[in-house]
Each structure stands twice: as structure tokens, then as C-alpha cells.
Scaffold this motif. Structure first.
Motif, PDB file in Angstrom:
ATOM      1  N   ILE A   1      -1.538 -58.485 -36.653  1.00  0.00           N
ATOM      2  CA  ILE A   1      -0.935 -58.556 -37.997  1.00  0.00           C
ATOM      3  C   ILE A   1      -1.858 -58.566 -38.905  1.00  0.00           C
ATOM      4  N   GLY A   2      -2.718 -59.534 -38.573  1.00  0.00           N
ATOM      5  CA  GLY A   2      -3.770 -59.629 -39.557  1.00  0.00           C
ATOM      6  C   GLY A   2      -4.666 -58.398 -39.906  1.00  0.00           C
ATOM      7  N   GLU A   3      -5.069 -57.390 -39.028  1.00  0.00           N
ATOM      8  CA  GLU A   3      -5.718 -56.407 -38.964  1.00  0.00           C
ATOM      9  C   GLU A   3      -4.961 -55.285 -39.670  1.00  0.00           C
ATOM     10  N   ALA A   4      -3.492 -55.346 -39.442  1.00  0.00           N
ATOM     11  CA  ALA A   4      -2.660 -54.307 -40.108  1.00  0.00           C
ATOM     12  C   ALA A   4      -2.490 -54.527 -41.741  1.00  0.00           C
ATOM     13  N   GLU A   5      -2.628 -55.825 -41.797  1.00  0.00           N
ATOM     14  CA  GLU A   5      -2.602 -56.181 -43.180  1.00  0.00           C
ATOM     15  C   GLU A   5      -3.605 -56.147 -44.015  1.00  0.00           C
ATOM     16  N   GLN A   6      -4.974 -55.687 -43.385  1.00  0.00           N
ATOM     17  CA  GLN A   6      -6.151 -55.242 -43.758  1.00  0.00           C
ATOM     18  C   GLN A   6      -5.997 -53.653 -44.347  1.00  0.00           C
ATOM     19  N   ASN A   7      -5.199 -53.152 -43.889  1.00  0.00           N
ATOM     20  CA  ASN A   7      -4.958 -51.790 -44.322  1.00  0.00           C
ATOM     21  C   ASN A   7      -3.743 -51.613 -45.371  1.00  0.00           C
ATOM     22  N   THR A   8      -2.996 -52.331 -45.567  1.00  0.00           N
ATOM     23  CA  THR A   8      -1.985 -52.448 -46.510  1.00  0.00           C
ATOM     24  C   THR A   8      -1.509 -53.692 -47.223  1.00  0.00           C
ATOM     25  N   SER A   9      -0.739 -53.761 -48.306  1.00  0.00           N
ATOM     26  CA  SER A   9      -0.473 -54.737 -48.932  1.00  0.00           C
ATOM     27  C   SER A   9       0.922 -55.136 -48.446  1.00  0.00           C
TER      28      SER A   9
END
Ligand code: CA
Ligand code: CA
Length: 145
Positions: free
Chosen positions: A18-26
Motif C-alpha cells: 500500500i505504501g509503495e502504491a501510494e508513492q505512485n498516486t495520490s
């Protein structure tokens, strides 16, 4: 308790995804896991969506991955901000990919893969901003039943 189905490492692995995915998108991603879902899965997922206050993001771009392990129910629910801009069927491919893992009992891998894909796909609609705020906790939410 659904939490007993996962090791601490597996939970960390999902939260890391989740943390990594949220580095891609707001967009903000939340995961809720429970064993049983006796009602319509979309009704239940909507209920959990409000309980977790996923609607409380500025751009209304929160996503819920809802999974009931024993009753084999699964739903991805995006908030209105996402639905307004993504093409129809946006979640289908991700859902199918995840269900393939779930059928083999690979809940952790399925969730992590789906979360990763979601981050990549949400990126073009909701790019990550340098002043990003982690609006919703990355913690996996577990149901009591
Ligand atoms: Ca964020
Ligand atoms: Ca977050």
C-alpha cells in the motif's frame, strides 16, 4: 478473527505494498479482511467503506479492497472521484488478477499484486504530488468475524 489467518510478516507485506502504491498516486488504498460476508458483497463493502471513512479524502480518490476469506467474497470499491474519471471496467483486470491468486488461497500475494497494479493504473489519473499527505492509514483493517 480474520487476522489469525495472516502472519505479522504477511500483514507487513500488504501494508508495504500500500505504501509503495501510494508513492505512485495520490489515491489512498485501504484493505479490509474478514472471514464471513453473509450479505451482498457490494452492500457490505459500501458499509465498510463508510466505517473506515474512505470518503474522507480531498480528491475523493480512496479505494477499498474488501475480502471475506471464508465466504470467498471480494470487491474493489473506488470513491466517486475515481469513478468520474476512469473508463468503465477499470477494476476488472485487477479484480481478475487478484481472484486468480485468491482461488489458490494466496491472499497476501493477491492483495499485494492488486494493490501494486492499482497504484500503477491510478497514476495517470491521480499522479503523486510532492506535497502528498497520507490521508488514510495504510494499516490493514480486520473484521471481528
Ligand atoms: Ca496520499
Ligand atoms: Ca495511505
Amino acid at each position: 478473527m480474520a487476522k489469525e489467518l495472516f502472519t505479522e510478516e504477511q500483514i507487513k507485506f500488504i501494508e508495504q505494498a500500500i505504501g509503495e502504491a501510494e508513492q505512485n498516486t495520490s489515491g489512498e488504498i485501504r484493505v479490509h479482511i474478514e472471514k464471513r460476508c453473509k450479505e451482498d458483497v457490494l452492500d457490505r463493502a459500501s458499509h465498510v467503506f463508510s466505517l473506515l471513512e474512505i470518503q474522507k479524502t480531498e480528491l475523493r480518490n480512496g479505494v477499498l479492497f474488501y475480502l471475506a476469506t471464508e465466504d470467498k467474497q471480494f470487491a474493489i470499491l473506488g470513491d466517486v472521484g475515481i469513478n468520474a474519471v476512469v473508463p468503465k471496467g477499470f477494476w476488472h483486470e485487477i479484480r481478475d488478477l487478484m481472484v486468480d491468486y485468491f482461488k489458490k488461497g494466496q491472499f497476501t500475494e493477491g492483495l499485494a499484486e492488486g494493490i501494486k497494479k492499482s497504484g500503477e493504473q491510478l497514476k495517470s489519473h491521480f499522479p503523486y504530488q510532492s506535497d502528498d499527505v497520507d490521508e488514510l492509514p495504510n494499516e490493514v483493517s480486520f473484521g471481528k468475524k
